[in-house]
Design a protein around this motif. Structure first.
Motif: not given
Length: 77
Positions: A37-40, A52-76
């Motif tokens: 939580x604190x590293x994200x 970013x393609x046509x206004x969309x950013x996407x990612x597919x994750x595999x085999x997530x577990x352990x109570x750890x976080x995954x996601x997308x972040x951005x900076x303006x």
């Protein structure tokens, strides 16, 4: 808003994150996974960039577990 994320407490085979930007688009978009939580959302680097393609950013994750976080972040800047 600067990120979209989720913690994975139960093993997950696949998860897809998609962010649609309407109008202005951020300067940088990146993904992160297996962070506490604190590293994200981590830091942006060339290895984790998402285009970013046509206004969309996407990612597919595999085999997530352990109570750890995954996601997308951005900076303006």
């Amino acid at each position: 808003m600067t990120e979209e994320s989720r913690a994975y407490h139960v093993p997950t085979i696949a998860s897809v994150f998609q962010v649609d930007f309407i109008g202005q688009q951020p300067a940088t978009v990146w993904y992160y996974q297996k962070k506490t939580y604190f590293q994200r959302p981590g830091t942006s680097d060339s290895k984790h960039q998402i285009p970013i393609k046509n206004g969309t950013a996407a990612i597919r994750f595999r085999h997530l577990h352990g109570g750890l976080w995954a996601g997308i972040a951005w900076q303006w800047d």
